[in-house]
Design an enzyme around this catalytic site. Sequence first.
Site, mmCIF file in Angstrom:
data_model
loop_
_atom_site.group_PDB
_atom_site.id
_atom_site.type_symbol
_atom_site.label_atom_id
_atom_site.label_comp_id
_atom_site.label_asym_id
_atom_site.label_seq_id
_atom_site.Cartn_x
_atom_site.Cartn_y
_atom_site.Cartn_z
ATOM 1 N N THR A 12 0.826 -1.212 0.000
ATOM 2 C CA THR A 12 0.000 0.000 0.000
ATOM 3 C C THR A 12 0.861 1.263 0.000
ATOM 4 O O THR A 12 2.011 1.230 0.467
ATOM 5 C CB THR A 12 -0.891 -0.008 1.267
ATOM 6 N N ASP A 13 0.280 2.381 -0.448
ATOM 7 C CA ASP A 13 0.996 3.661 -0.362
ATOM 8 C C ASP A 13 1.018 4.188 1.073
ATOM 9 O O ASP A 13 1.742 5.132 1.382
ATOM 10 C CB ASP A 13 0.378 4.701 -1.312
ATOM 11 N N GLU A 14 0.243 3.545 1.972
ATOM 12 C CA GLU A 14 0.183 4.033 3.355
ATOM 13 C C GLU A 14 1.519 3.841 4.079
ATOM 14 O O GLU A 14 1.752 4.450 5.123
ATOM 15 C CB GLU A 14 -0.964 3.356 4.122
ATOM 16 N N LYS A 39 2.419 -3.427 7.180
ATOM 17 C CA LYS A 39 2.678 -3.584 5.739
ATOM 18 C C LYS A 39 4.104 -3.112 5.420
ATOM 19 O O LYS A 39 4.802 -3.727 4.606
ATOM 20 C CB LYS A 39 1.668 -2.778 4.916
HETATM 21 N N1 LIG Z 1 -7.896 -1.983 -0.354
HETATM 22 C C1 LIG Z 1 -7.016 -1.070 -0.741
HETATM 23 O O1 LIG Z 1 -7.409 0.060 -1.046
HETATM 24 C C2 LIG Z 1 -5.542 -1.420 -0.863
HETATM 25 C C3 LIG Z 1 -4.690 -0.491 -1.437
HETATM 26 C C4 LIG Z 1 -3.348 -0.840 -1.604
HETATM 27 C C5 LIG Z 1 -2.888 -2.069 -1.206
HETATM 28 N N2 LIG Z 1 -3.740 -2.954 -0.614
HETATM 29 C C6 LIG Z 1 -3.188 -4.279 -0.237
HETATM 30 O O2 LIG Z 1 -3.766 -5.228 -1.130
HETATM 31 C C7 LIG Z 1 -3.978 -6.462 -0.458
HETATM 32 C C8 LIG Z 1 -5.426 -6.890 -0.575
HETATM 33 O O3 LIG Z 1 -6.252 -5.885 -0.005
HETATM 34 P P1 LIG Z 1 -7.832 -6.068 0.062
HETATM 35 O O4 LIG Z 1 -8.422 -4.713 0.191
HETATM 36 O O5 LIG Z 1 -8.273 -6.961 -1.030
HETATM 37 O O6 LIG Z 1 -7.969 -6.834 1.455
HETATM 38 P P2 LIG Z 1 -9.208 -7.693 2.006
HETATM 39 O O7 LIG Z 1 -9.206 -7.451 3.480
HETATM 40 O O8 LIG Z 1 -10.449 -7.420 1.230
HETATM 41 O O9 LIG Z 1 -8.808 -9.204 1.697
HETATM 42 C C9 LIG Z 1 -7.764 -9.874 2.369
HETATM 43 C C10 LIG Z 1 -7.873 -11.354 2.067
HETATM 44 O O10 LIG Z 1 -6.787 -12.019 2.729
HETATM 45 C C11 LIG Z 1 -7.291 -13.161 3.405
HETATM 46 N N3 LIG Z 1 -6.433 -13.419 4.580
HETATM 47 C C12 LIG Z 1 -6.312 -12.637 5.690
HETATM 48 N N4 LIG Z 1 -5.450 -13.216 6.561
HETATM 49 C C13 LIG Z 1 -4.995 -14.362 5.959
HETATM 50 C C14 LIG Z 1 -4.072 -15.369 6.355
HETATM 51 N N5 LIG Z 1 -3.455 -15.347 7.533
HETATM 52 N N6 LIG Z 1 -3.845 -16.396 5.489
HETATM 53 C C15 LIG Z 1 -4.478 -16.457 4.287
HETATM 54 N N7 LIG Z 1 -5.385 -15.533 3.888
HETATM 55 C C16 LIG Z 1 -5.630 -14.488 4.713
HETATM 56 C C17 LIG Z 1 -8.716 -12.795 3.793
HETATM 57 O O11 LIG Z 1 -9.513 -13.946 4.031
HETATM 58 C C18 LIG Z 1 -9.167 -11.990 2.577
HETATM 59 O O12 LIG Z 1 -9.722 -12.845 1.589
HETATM 60 C C19 LIG Z 1 -3.517 -6.251 0.981
HETATM 61 O O13 LIG Z 1 -2.208 -6.755 1.102
HETATM 62 C C20 LIG Z 1 -3.539 -4.739 1.163
HETATM 63 O O14 LIG Z 1 -2.567 -4.339 2.097
HETATM 64 C C21 LIG Z 1 -5.057 -2.659 -0.442
#
Ligand SMILES: NC(=O)c1ccc[n+]([C@@H]2O[C@H](COP(=O)([O-])OP(=O)(O)OC[C@H]3O[C@@H](n4cnc5c(N)ncnc54)[C@H](O)[C@@H]3O)[C@@H](O)[C@H]2O)c1
Length: 362
Positions: free
Chosen positions: A133-135, A163
């Site tokens: 993430t950009d955070e 992260k």
């Molecule tokens: N949502 C955003 O705006 C955003 C922006 C930039 C980066 N990200 C990154 O992208 C990735 C996905 O984000 P998202 O919004 O889809 O998250 P989300 O919370 O919707 O999904 C996370 C998924 O990971 C699974 N999970 C959690 N813990 C686990 C574990 N211990 N073992 C296996 N699976 C596990 C969950 O069941 C879920 O399906 C993350 O790494 C997040 O940091 C998100």
Amino acid sequence: MKILVTGGAGFIGSAVVREIINHTNNIVINVDKLTYAGNLESLDSIANSDRYHFAQVDICDREALDKLFTHYQPDAVMHLAAESHVDRSIDGPAAFIETNIIGTYTLLEAARHYWNSLNGEDKERFRFHHISTDEVYGDLHGTQDLFTETTPYAPSSPYSASKASSDHLVRAWHRTYGLPTIVTNCSNNYGPYHFPEKLIPLTILNALEGKPLPVYGDGSQIRDWLYVEDHARALYKVVTEGEVGETYNIGGHNERKNIDVVKTICAILDELKPNHPNGIKQYADLITFVTDRPGHDYRYAIDASKIANTLNWRPEETFESGIRKTVIWYLENQAWCRNIKDGSYARVRAGIINRSTEESKQ
Ligand SMILES: NC(=O)c1ccc[n+]([C@@H]2O[C@H](COP(=O)([O-])OP(=O)(O)OC[C@H]3O[C@@H](n4cnc5c(N)ncnc54)[C@H](O)[C@@H]3O)[C@@H](O)[C@H]2O)c1
């Protein structure tokens, strides 16, 4: 290619899985623990593909990961599994340390062990793509500055700190052990299948029910919004064409104040759903300012010129086109939302194909 996607039942992970199954000939192994954020119903449209496999596995479980690597022999890992909600990280940071740091470490070690067992072209081709993430960069206070790939890390919340830790581990595994890693750092995503605890889906669903639309502080915080399917296309480009050891920032050039995002959603709903609930005249009447989140970052904005110039990726959606598509998707997919709200989405897990059946599919 066989691509092992962690967190493929989540918001962005499910978009990545749908993108790969729908638009390429590659095989996906979705490895997901199915926490509250994991929803297999987001994958209904591709679940019957012969090229899709699912394993309910925790990325902290090294033994289970080793079995998956040995069985499926993936060409690449796209690592999205994480605890991802900032508010939850403030209320209970332990799960963020466990999954985001220990889980990433465990996955790196399983991948390294597997990669060391490969030879020749297979070893050369393998990629470990870490999605972040950009955070991790903290926040910006001027209006002109942008996060670049060399901006120093300064995370503010337990989520962003966990992260940031995982990004450092991934880079160290490249530098120390030569594991062929790539890191991407992306801005805020929005779009279909977004869990209703996040700002945009929460606003849409609360508005439809005539409930208050909570906005932190005065709503002046600025986020750079990217449509989730644009992110999924960028991630596929990076894992297939990105350079090993590199970092790519991904963003939408769509900076908006939170309050303006909420007002835009209200205006689209005024147009598409003019029968307002609870006697209100316009959805914006439901906006309610609430006490700000502790340590709330002020502004995020991404300089995405590196991925544009080197991999020729650009977002296809503007904020206006993407937010309209998103509102329409939520209006047309009330069942998906209802199943989350009443908790019944979790019960589909009871009917999931177990891993031994999955393995016989290969
Ligand atoms: N949502 C955003 O705006 C955003 C922006 C930039 C980066 N990200 C990154 O992208 C990735 C996905 O984000 P998202 O919004 O889809 O998250 P989300 O919370 O919707 O999904 C996370 C998924 O990971 C699974 N999970 C959690 N813990 C686990 C574990 N211990 N073992 C296996 N699976 C596990 C969950 O069941 C879920 O399906 C993350 O790494 C997040 O940091 C998100």
